[in-house]
Scaffold this active site. Structure first.
Site, mmCIF file in Angstrom:
data_model
loop_
_atom_site.group_PDB
_atom_site.id
_atom_site.type_symbol
_atom_site.label_atom_id
_atom_site.label_comp_id
_atom_site.label_asym_id
_atom_site.label_seq_id
_atom_site.Cartn_x
_atom_site.Cartn_y
_atom_site.Cartn_z
ATOM 1 N N SER A 1 26.857 45.710 40.974
ATOM 2 C CA SER A 1 27.641 45.595 42.379
ATOM 3 C C SER A 1 26.577 45.959 43.495
ATOM 4 O O SER A 1 25.557 45.504 43.474
ATOM 5 C CB SER A 1 29.031 46.545 42.196
ATOM 6 O OG SER A 1 29.608 46.193 43.606
ATOM 7 N N HIS B 1 29.622 41.587 42.180
ATOM 8 C CA HIS B 1 30.748 41.887 43.258
ATOM 9 C C HIS B 1 30.099 41.173 44.615
ATOM 10 O O HIS B 1 29.045 41.565 45.181
ATOM 11 C CB HIS B 1 31.315 43.268 43.567
ATOM 12 C CG HIS B 1 31.967 43.835 42.341
ATOM 13 N ND1 HIS B 1 31.930 45.138 41.884
ATOM 14 C CD2 HIS B 1 32.408 43.082 41.250
ATOM 15 C CE1 HIS B 1 32.533 45.222 40.981
ATOM 16 N NE2 HIS B 1 32.628 43.911 40.385
ATOM 17 N N ASP C 1 33.983 49.371 38.046
ATOM 18 C CA ASP C 1 34.265 48.063 37.124
ATOM 19 C C ASP C 1 33.182 47.686 36.264
ATOM 20 O O ASP C 1 31.992 47.995 36.593
ATOM 21 C CB ASP C 1 34.233 46.812 38.195
ATOM 22 C CG ASP C 1 34.704 45.425 37.620
ATOM 23 O OD1 ASP C 1 35.477 45.571 36.422
ATOM 24 O OD2 ASP C 1 34.237 44.509 37.996
#
Ligand SMILES: C[S@@+](CC[C@H](N)C(=O)[O-])C[C@H]1O[C@@H](n2cnc3c(N)ncnc32)[C@H](O)[C@@H]1O
Lengths: 272, 207
Positions: free
Chosen positions: B18, B45, B138
């Protein structure tokens, strides 16, 4: 994992659902089906898929909720604005040559897509002579689609997409705001027939000039995609149009040769 | 070489990251040898509802093709793929991609957990998972699933990561993960994939 036990259990559960409720999930893409089922196990507090099967078969209240978990109730207005722009600029000129139009929105979910299409047709002067079949297997989604009521806080995003899609007015012209909801004008729906239809088990019901089926085929395996695309081929008139989702393609389908790429990047195909 | 090294050539390398992951990716994937046959599938992301330039940016940085896969596309040898914005990307049985527009997981669409879990489910120990810099959690659970399925787990060392939260979450969950700077993970990958040599490439072409 490579887990043969759970693979067997998934097969048995989907078979049981088919026999008992006549919903056929047996040819859905295994990876996303496995995900949905593990969400379902958590939701219903079952430790195994057999436990879930037991609940589904013996607890009448469970299946409708499971159905909503397995069918993905998400949709947006003017999702992928470029798709709607291509419909408006490239497909509408063809549609205008027909005295009357039949259109099929397959897997319409909660109706955002079919409302977008109705607005586009209205602005192009085609809505009055169109009959739109909006179909799905999820009765709850169809109920929402028929009502045409969406959360008000989604409207900013929808308006932006509508403008990017080449909208000619303001999205707010098409709805009334009330109690945190946006209620879409029912004149948009007067030529839409909402009905239950499964791409897995049902047959073709009309000849149409345009089909959109967006983000539905991704949930199917290759065999079921072939069945669905076969239905589209049979339903479309010669030179009729098929619009898919942004990441979907006919390239891997048995019926690819029956279509040509009409707007490549926007995934709009024309039947030969 | 560490004893947890996979006995077989991996079938796929899945990578998640991310915030701060782009720099780590450029190090991880820099100058891969021409015969590096294992496909690499990446979830980073990104803002939703926007076309992503990630594939073009990476392709330019790495000097090799990088694509957003289509639904049912076969996962091909030697290719680098990135998940498109607004879809989960899954690897299905038979080494094909499957996409979905399900709700976000960990507020993320695409979600790293979803990719990692699907890879573990479809390929068992054949998947290698790598988790890079990021500011949320995540991917940690997904990496654990890969590890439990017998695959290898790599985590970018927190000190090497621009945003250490994502590596830290994974380290807390995965007992056997190798925690290394991006450049050292790269060195491992090259050794792993190289070990397959001729037979490794043959396997891909036979499929
Ligand atoms: C992710 S939604 C897509 C909604 C809409 N087409 C869009 O793109 O915004 C997928 C829809 O496909 C429907 N669906 C799943 N299986 C189906 C089937 N066998 N026949 C018809 N519709 C199906 C689901 O009920 C769900 O509403």
């Amino acid at each position: 994992m490579h887990d043969d036990t759970s693979e067997t259990e998934i097969k048995l559960l989907l078979e049981a659902i088919y026999l008992r409720f006549h919903y056929d999930f047996r040819h859905y893409a295994p990876a996303s089906m496995a995900r949905r089922l593990s969400l379902a196990m958590r939701r219903f507090g079952c430790r195994s898929l057999s436990g879930l099967q037991e609940r589904v078969l013996h607890d009448a209240g469970v299946f409708p909720e499971l159905l909503s978990l397995l069918t993905i109730m998400v949709s947006d207005m003017f999702r992928d604005p470029g798709f709607y722009r291509a419909l408006r600029e490239k497909v509408v000129p063809f549609l205008q040559t027909y005295p009357s139009l039949k259109i099929w929105v397959a897997g319409c979910s909660t109706g955002e897509e079919v409302h977008s299409l109705a607005i586009l047709l209205q602005e192009e002067g085609l809505l009055d002579r169109s009959l739109i079949y909006a179909t799905d297997i999820n009765p709850e989604a169809l109920r929402k689609a028929r009502a045409g009521i969406y959360e008000l806080d989604r409207m900013a995003g929808f308006s932006e997409a509508y403008r990017a899609a080449g909208g000619r007015a303001s999205l707010a012209d098409y709805y009334t705001a009330a109690y945190g909801s946006a209620v879409f004008d029912k004149a948009l729906r007067k030529n839409i027939v909402f009905s239950d239809h499964s791409l897995a088990t049902d047959m073709v019901f009309a000849e149409v000039q345009l089909i959109t089926c967006r983000n539905v085929l991704i949930y199917f395996d290759r065999a079921l995609q072939n069945r669905a695309i076969g239905l589209f081929r049979d339903a479309l008139c010669r030179k009729g149009f098929l619009g898919l989702g942004a990441k979907e393609t006919l390239r891997f389908s048995d019926h690819a040769a029956a279509f040509s790429e009409f707007a490549r990047a926007e995934r709009i195909y024309q039947k030969e | 070489m560490a004893s947890w090294l996979a006995p077989v050539l991996p079938e796929v390398i899945v990578v998640g990251g991310s915030a701060g992951a782009l720099d780590a990716l450029s190090i991880l994937l820099a100058d891969l040898p021409d015969d590096f046959a294992v496909p690499i599938v990446i979830v980073v992301h990104l803002p939703r509802r926007k076309r992503s330039a990630l594939s073009e940016v990476l392709a330019a940085k790495l000097g090799r093709p990088v694509r957003e896969p289509l639904d049912k596309e076969p996962v091909s040898a030697s290719m680098i793929y990135v998940a498109p914005p607004d879809y989960h990307l899954l690897i299905d049985r038979g080494m094909t991609f499957a996409l979905s527009v399900d709700e976000p997981v960990n507020f993320s669409l695409p979600s790293i957990d979803v990719l990692f879990e699907s890879a573990a489910r479809s390929l068992g120990g054949g998947a290698i998972g790598i988790l890079l810099s990021g500011a949320n959690a995540d991917g940690a659970y997904g990496l654990k699933v890969i590890e439990d399925a017998g695959g290898l787990a790599f985590v970018q060392a927190p000190a090497d990561a621009a945003m250490p939260a994502m590596p830290n979450a994974a380290i807390a969950l995965c007992e056997r993960a190798a925690v290394l700077p991006a450049a050292e993970i790269r060195a491992y990958l090259i050794r792993l994939a190289g070990r397959g040599g001729e037979s490794g490439r043959k396997r891909y072409h036979d499929r």
